[in-house]
Design a protein around this motif. Structure first.
Motif, short mmCIF file in Angstrom:
data_model
loop_
_atom_site.label_atom_id
_atom_site.label_comp_id
_atom_site.label_asym_id
_atom_site.label_seq_id
_atom_site.Cartn_x
_atom_site.Cartn_y
_atom_site.Cartn_z
N ALA A 1 2.58 5.68 14.17
CA ALA A 1 2.25 4.48 14.94
C ALA A 1 2.00 3.25 14.05
N ASP A 2 1.57 3.47 12.82
CA ASP A 2 1.25 2.35 11.93
C ASP A 2 2.43 1.85 11.10
N GLN A 3 3.57 2.50 11.20
CA GLN A 3 4.72 2.12 10.39
C GLN A 3 5.26 0.76 10.81
N ASP A 4 5.54 -0.06 9.83
CA ASP A 4 6.14 -1.38 10.05
C ASP A 4 7.66 -1.20 10.14
N VAL A 5 8.29 -1.72 11.20
CA VAL A 5 9.74 -1.56 11.34
C VAL A 5 10.51 -2.57 10.51
N GLY A 6 9.83 -3.60 10.04
CA GLY A 6 10.45 -4.53 9.11
C GLY A 6 11.07 -5.76 9.72
N LEU A 7 10.76 -6.05 10.97
CA LEU A 7 11.28 -7.26 11.60
C LEU A 7 10.21 -8.35 11.59
N VAL A 8 10.57 -9.52 11.11
CA VAL A 8 9.70 -10.68 11.19
C VAL A 8 10.37 -11.64 12.16
N LEU A 9 9.65 -11.98 13.23
CA LEU A 9 10.22 -12.82 14.28
C LEU A 9 9.62 -14.21 14.23
N GLU A 10 10.33 -15.17 14.80
CA GLU A 10 9.81 -16.52 14.97
C GLU A 10 10.18 -17.00 16.36
N LYS A 11 9.40 -17.94 16.87
CA LYS A 11 9.64 -18.47 18.21
C LYS A 11 10.09 -19.92 18.09
N ARG A 12 11.17 -20.24 18.81
CA ARG A 12 11.67 -21.61 18.88
C ARG A 12 11.80 -21.94 20.37
N GLY A 13 10.89 -22.75 20.87
CA GLY A 13 10.87 -23.02 22.31
C GLY A 13 10.47 -21.75 23.04
N LYS A 14 11.31 -21.31 23.97
CA LYS A 14 11.03 -20.07 24.70
C LYS A 14 11.78 -18.88 24.11
N GLN A 15 12.58 -19.12 23.09
CA GLN A 15 13.42 -18.06 22.53
C GLN A 15 12.81 -17.51 21.24
N PHE A 16 13.11 -16.23 20.99
CA PHE A 16 12.65 -15.56 19.78
C PHE A 16 13.85 -15.27 18.89
N PHE A 17 13.67 -15.46 17.59
CA PHE A 17 14.72 -15.24 16.61
C PHE A 17 14.20 -14.34 15.51
N ILE A 18 15.12 -13.65 14.85
CA ILE A 18 14.75 -12.85 13.69
C ILE A 18 14.64 -13.81 12.51
N LYS A 19 13.46 -13.85 11.93
CA LYS A 19 13.22 -14.71 10.77
C LYS A 19 13.61 -13.99 9.49
N GLU A 20 13.31 -12.68 9.46
CA GLU A 20 13.58 -11.88 8.26
C GLU A 20 13.62 -10.41 8.62
N VAL A 21 14.48 -9.67 7.92
CA VAL A 21 14.47 -8.21 7.96
C VAL A 21 13.99 -7.79 6.57
N LYS A 22 12.80 -7.21 6.50
CA LYS A 22 12.18 -6.88 5.21
C LYS A 22 13.01 -5.84 4.46
N ALA A 23 13.21 -6.08 3.18
CA ALA A 23 13.96 -5.16 2.32
C ALA A 23 13.26 -3.81 2.27
N GLY A 24 14.04 -2.74 2.43
CA GLY A 24 13.50 -1.38 2.36
C GLY A 24 12.86 -0.89 3.66
N SER A 25 12.81 -1.74 4.68
CA SER A 25 12.21 -1.36 5.96
C SER A 25 13.18 -0.47 6.75
N PRO A 26 12.69 0.21 7.80
CA PRO A 26 13.59 1.05 8.61
C PRO A 26 14.81 0.29 9.16
N PHE A 27 14.61 -0.93 9.63
CA PHE A 27 15.76 -1.70 10.13
C PHE A 27 16.72 -2.05 9.01
N ASP A 28 16.21 -2.34 7.84
CA ASP A 28 17.08 -2.66 6.70
C ASP A 28 17.86 -1.43 6.27
#
Length: 110
Positions: A35-62
């Motif tokens: 439950a504590d594992q970080d999936v490696g997605l860093v998100l940002e919000k622009r207006g009402k939309q969400f975007f991926i700001k970064e995919v952390k190196a070595g993370s599960p998504f990476d």
């Protein structure tokens, strides 16, 4: 047979086109080891939309989706929840991600 005749007799053709067709989205999924594992997605919000700001190196998504899910892509759905309709802020979406054991993300193709 004219096109007008065809569309008048087939009302299903007059429905509005959905915002996204199946091939307009990229899909990716990751299961967390705990439950504590970080999936490696860093998100940002622009207006009402969400975007991926970064995919952390070595993370599960990476590791699993390297180069497929990348910074700058607009997040459309998260675990089948429409992001723009169900999340109002970054704290809410980050809390949702932390509580899930599996993350399925749908992003718009650029």
């Amino acid at each position: 047979m004219s096109m007008q005749y065809y569309t008048e007799n087939h009302p299903a053709l007059n429905k509005p086109i959905p915002e996204f067709r199946a091939n307009d989205l990229k899909h990716a999924a990751v299961k967390k080891a705990n439950a504590d594992q970080d999936v490696g997605l860093v998100l940002e919000k622009r207006g009402k939309q969400f975007f991926i700001k970064e995919v952390k190196a070595g993370s599960p998504f990476d590791r699993m989706h390297q180069g497929y899910i990348e910074a700058g892509q607009r997040v459309v759905k998260l675990n089948d929840e429409n992001v723009e309709d169900n999340f109002t802020g970054l704290w809410q979406i980050n809390d949702f991600i932390k509580k899930q054991s599996e993350i399925r993300i749908h992003v718009a193709r650029r």
